[in-house]
Design an enzyme around this catalytic site. Structure first.
Site, PDB file in Angstrom:
ATOM      1  N   HIS A 358      -5.673 -19.793  15.791  1.00 46.06           N
ATOM      2  CA  HIS A 358      -5.044 -21.103  15.621  1.00 46.06           C
ATOM      3  C   HIS A 358      -5.986 -22.100  14.950  1.00 46.06           C
ATOM      4  CE1 HIS A 358      -2.129 -19.512  18.660  1.00 46.06           C
ATOM      5  NE2 HIS A 358      -1.306 -20.155  17.871  1.00 46.06           N
ATOM      6  N   HIS A 362      -4.108 -20.652   9.715  1.00 43.65           N
ATOM      7  CA  HIS A 362      -2.785 -20.362  10.269  1.00 43.65           C
ATOM      8  C   HIS A 362      -1.786 -21.454   9.839  1.00 43.65           C
ATOM      9  CE1 HIS A 362       0.554 -19.571  12.932  1.00 43.65           C
ATOM     10  NE2 HIS A 362       0.348 -20.712  13.588  1.00 43.65           N
ATOM     11  N   HIS A 398       1.941 -28.356  12.820  1.00 41.77           N
ATOM     12  CA  HIS A 398       2.588 -27.793  14.012  1.00 41.77           C
ATOM     13  C   HIS A 398       1.619 -27.261  15.088  1.00 41.77           C
ATOM     14  CE1 HIS A 398       1.827 -23.733  12.591  1.00 41.77           C
ATOM     15  NE2 HIS A 398       2.199 -23.306  13.787  1.00 41.77           N
ATOM     16  N   ASP A 399       0.381 -26.955  14.731  1.00 47.21           N
ATOM     17  CA  ASP A 399      -0.574 -26.489  15.757  1.00 47.21           C
ATOM     18  C   ASP A 399      -1.833 -27.351  15.788  1.00 47.21           C
ATOM     19  OD1 ASP A 399       0.589 -24.372  17.187  1.00 47.21           O
ATOM     20  OD2 ASP A 399       0.117 -22.889  15.633  1.00 47.21           O
TER      21      ASP A 399
HETATM   22  P1  5GP Z   1       2.088 -20.918  17.634  1.00 42.76           P
HETATM   23  O1  5GP Z   1       1.161 -21.187  18.781  1.00 42.76           O
HETATM   24  O2  5GP Z   1       1.379 -20.224  16.509  1.00 42.76           O
HETATM   25  O3  5GP Z   1       2.814 -22.155  17.168  1.00 42.76           O
HETATM   26  O4  5GP Z   1       3.254 -19.997  18.205  1.00 42.76           O
HETATM   27  C1  5GP Z   1       3.349 -18.619  17.972  1.00 42.76           C
HETATM   28  C2  5GP Z   1       3.058 -17.822  19.199  1.00 42.76           C
HETATM   29  O5  5GP Z   1       3.222 -16.425  18.965  1.00 42.76           O
HETATM   30  C3  5GP Z   1       1.621 -18.024  19.619  1.00 42.76           C
HETATM   31  O6  5GP Z   1       1.587 -18.198  21.009  1.00 42.76           O
HETATM   32  C4  5GP Z   1       0.922 -16.761  19.215  1.00 42.76           C
HETATM   33  O7  5GP Z   1      -0.063 -16.487  20.145  1.00 42.76           O
HETATM   34  C5  5GP Z   1       2.019 -15.743  19.226  1.00 42.76           C
HETATM   35  N1  5GP Z   1       1.807 -14.750  18.169  1.00 42.76           N
HETATM   36  C6  5GP Z   1       1.856 -14.950  16.842  1.00 42.76           C
HETATM   37  N2  5GP Z   1       1.618 -13.810  16.179  1.00 42.76           N
HETATM   38  C7  5GP Z   1       1.390 -12.861  17.100  1.00 42.76           C
HETATM   39  C8  5GP Z   1       1.089 -11.465  17.031  1.00 42.76           C
HETATM   40  O8  5GP Z   1       0.958 -10.865  15.981  1.00 42.76           O
HETATM   41  N3  5GP Z   1       0.961 -10.807  18.198  1.00 42.76           N
HETATM   42  C9  5GP Z   1       1.099 -11.424  19.377  1.00 42.76           C
HETATM   43  N4  5GP Z   1       0.944 -10.702  20.476  1.00 42.76           N
HETATM   44  N5  5GP Z   1       1.373 -12.737  19.488  1.00 42.76           N
HETATM   45  C10 5GP Z   1       1.523 -13.458  18.369  1.00 42.76           C
HETATM   46 MN    MN Z   2       1.752 -21.649  15.022  1.00 42.27          MN
END
Ligand code: 5GP
Ligand code: MN
Length: 630
Positions: A358, A362, A398-399
């Site tokens: 993050h 990203h 967004h993050d």
């Molecule tokens: P973000 O925090 O990026 O806005 O929301 C996406 C969520 O999906 C995050 O909590 C991130 O950890 C999870 N995530 C995104 N890509 C992957 C992945 O390839 N594998 C896993 N296990 N979790 C993912």
């Molecule tokens: Mn995200």
């Protein structure tokens, strides 16, 4: 219960009680629609007036014979009062079916629905000079209440019986009137909610359905009465520990167990502009090497990690400048490019480059995917320029200030943010709030400074909605709403319409509610599009997210906090398995739906390919990102 009445009442215990009160009342009660068509009369009405329900329901009030004993203008007086939404009370002669006149104390209450419109009129009529009958009936109800009391051991039931008595025996006093009008209020509240309409329609259908269908509909009603209509029941059926951990880690707010640990995230002042860094003055001043790296940014296969390296971990500022300029964001916002540049720099500075996943790469990746989706024909048909601008800004922020820990972790740790946001959508609330704080704090980077107030409000609303939509606890809700409100109606139109139904397609695509669903789905898909990227990029992202989760598990162990995703232990984790579960559980259905809408064959091809790659490693019992060298 008659069909007309079913339309009004929820099939809950409360409404059964209300219905019983109506049926038992000694007052003659009549309910009409807003245009004064009779919808219901109670048994007391039937017995006093000598009509059967069936003879009256569906008739307009004026069709029912009137008594000539009333003053000629009385009806007009009543109407002029109740049509304005005011209650009317007075003495009125009614004509019974047999032609006899009966003098009644009448109270007519308009029932106001949501939006302030009159929906019904409730008329409560009490015959005058009819004391004997009234007394007798009261006695009968009291006698019944008495037997009820005797057969019941519960005090509260006794109290209930006494209430019945007080309604029937003290009909004209204030408490009874209050009861009637609050009943009307309950009535008007329950009519209006869409879910109530749905339940009522099902109830009605049940009446004319054969037993098995009626029973199936009972089960449907049971489900409809629960609140979480769009989220699957979690945590029971899945045997796979990876899926369970992902569900536990991403889909809950860490409420499984609260810890008394004092851990608090390092608080820090938001970053200001990093003045020592050489910054491009405008698009034209972007160093050639970086400009060259970005030449292919409109392609899905664009390599964001090249840009990360070329920009020394500041891909968001550079890609942001290029993409925002491609979409004419500065023109839309009426803001100088220098302001946009400062804004991108401030936002990027508030991403943590120390997070392995993050970080601002990203964010740049999500911005890239967002811009790509915005160019798809269907998406363009659905969204307005303001939606596009909102989507690009939402993706960028967004993050922001993500601490590299999940919501569950923050809640378990009792972090400041979790306390501030009541353990609810903690991170997403923070990203959205901080984005606006950073933007509006300083005119130098306030990209919203020159837009009109209403436009700002609309844009702000859309940005917040999209950032909050990235919260994973709402994943299935957003996907299911999208499928039900957009995929399915579009598929139905395509099936029977051909080209002739352009208008209907347009209305599905552009209704305000559906545009919101499209934007949510768009940012969600952009946010977790890693498994749809070319294999090499997909592997790199998988490595980064795993490392971030491992670091969290390490810290949870160090701090004695609950380990929210035990499979993400660097000593034991199978990354292929975790990716397979992530794709199976979150990605496949969502991208099927998004592909059906936006037409994304290359993404689906990558997804298929990547899934097979992880399967291949897993079949060889490998836990690593790549097979060992030959
Ligand atoms: P973000 O925090 O990026 O806005 O929301 C996406 C969520 O999906 C995050 O909590 C991130 O950890 C999870 N995530 C995104 N890509 C992957 C992945 O390839 N594998 C896993 N296990 N979790 C993912
Ligand atoms: Mn995200």
């Amino acid at each position: 219960m008659c069909a007309a009445l079913c339309l009004f009442f929820l099939p809950t215990r409360a409404s059964n009680a209300i219905f019983t009160a109506l049926e038992q009342s000694q007052d003659a009660i009549e309910i009409t629609s807003e245009d004064q068509v009779i919808q219901y009369v109670n048994p007391a009405y039937e017995s006093i007036m000598g009509y059967q329900q069936g003879e009256l329901i569906g008739k307009e009030i004026i069709e029912v014979p009137k008594s000539e004993k009333n003053k000629p203008d009385l009806l007009e007086t009543i109407n002029s009062c109740i049509l304005k939404g005011k209650e009317w009370q007075g003495i009125y002669y009614a004509k019974k079916k047999n032609g006899d006149n009966i003098q009644q104390n009448v109270k007519i209450t308009p029932v106001i629905g949501q939006g302030g419109k009159i929906r019904h009129y409730v008329s409560i009529n009490r015959p005058l000079n009819d004391n004997n009958k009234s007394e007798k009936s009261t006695e009968r109800v009291q006698a019944e209440s008495q037997t009820d009391i005797q057969s019941s051991k519960h005090k509260d039931r006794r109290k209930g019986s006494l209430d019945v008595k007080s309604i029937t025996s003290r009909g004209s006093d204030g408490s009874s009137q209050r009861r009637h009008s609050s009943m009307a209020r309950i009535h008007s509240m329950t009519i209006e909610a869409p879910i109530t309409k749905v339940i009522n329609i099902i109830n009605q259908a049940q009446e004319s359905s054969p037993m098995p269908v009626a029973e199936a509909l009972d089960r449907v009603l049971e489900i409809l009465r629960t609140t979480e209509l769009y989220s699957p029941q979690l945590g029971t059926k899945d045997e796979d520990p990876h899926t369970n951990d992902l569900v536990g880690g991403l889909m809950t707010d860490g409420l499984r167990r609260l810890s008394g640990n004092e851990y608090i995230l390092a608080t820090k002042q938001p970053h200001h502009l990093p003045s020592h860094l050489a910054t491009p003055l405008s698009l034209n001043d972007i160093p050639p090497r970086i400009a060259q790296t970005m030449e292919t940014e409109a392609s899905w296969d664009f390599d964001i990690f090249n840009l990360e390296a070329a920009t020394m971990k500041r891909p968001l500022t550079f890609l942001g400048l290029k993409i925002f300029s491609r979409f004419g964001v500065c023109e839309f916002l009426n803001c100088p490019e220098a302001t946009l540049r400062s804004w991108l720099q401030v936002i990027e500075a508030n991403y943590h480059s120390s997070n392995s996943y993050h970080n601002s790469t990203h964010a740049a990746d999500v911005l890239h995917a967002t811009a790509y989706f915005l160019c798809k024909e269907r998406v363009k048909q659905s969204l307005d320029p303001i939606d596009e601008v909102a989507a690009l800004i939402a993706a960028t922020v967004h993050d922001v200030d993500h601490p590299g820990r999940t919501n569950s972790f923050l809640c378990n740790a009792g972090s400041e943010l979790a306390i501030l946001y009541n353990d609810t959508a903690v991170l997403e609330s923070h990203h959205a709030a901080l984005a606006f704080q950073l933007t509006t704090r300083d005119d130098k980077c306030n990209i919203f400074k020159h837009i009109e107030r209403n436009e700002y409000r609309t844009l702000r609303q859309a940005i917040i909605d999209m950032v909050l939509a990235t919260e994973m606890t709402k994943h299935f809700e957003h996907v299911n709403k999208f499928v039900n409100s957009i995929n399915k109606p579009l598929a139905a139109l395509e099936e029977n319409g051909g080209n002739s139904d352009e208008e209907s397609v347009k209305s599905v695509l552009t209704s305000p509610e559906n545009r919101i669903l499209v934007k949510r789905m768009l940012i969600k898909c952009a946010d977790i599009s890693n498994p749809c990227r070319p294999l090499e990029l997909c592997i790199e992202w998988a490595g980064r997210i795993s490392e971030e989760y491992f670091a969290q598990t390490d810290e949870e162990k160090r701090q004695g906090l609950p380990v929210v995703m035990p499979v993400f232990d660097r000593n034991t984790c199978s990354i292929p398995k975790s990716q397979i579960s992530f794709i199976d559980y979150f990605i496949t259905d969502m991208f099927d739906a998004w592909d059906a809408f936006a037409d994304l064959p290359n993404l689906m091809q990558h997804l298929d390919n990547n899934f097979k790659y992880w399967k291949g490693l897993d079949e060889r019992k490998l836990h690593s990102l790549r097979p060992p060298p030959e």
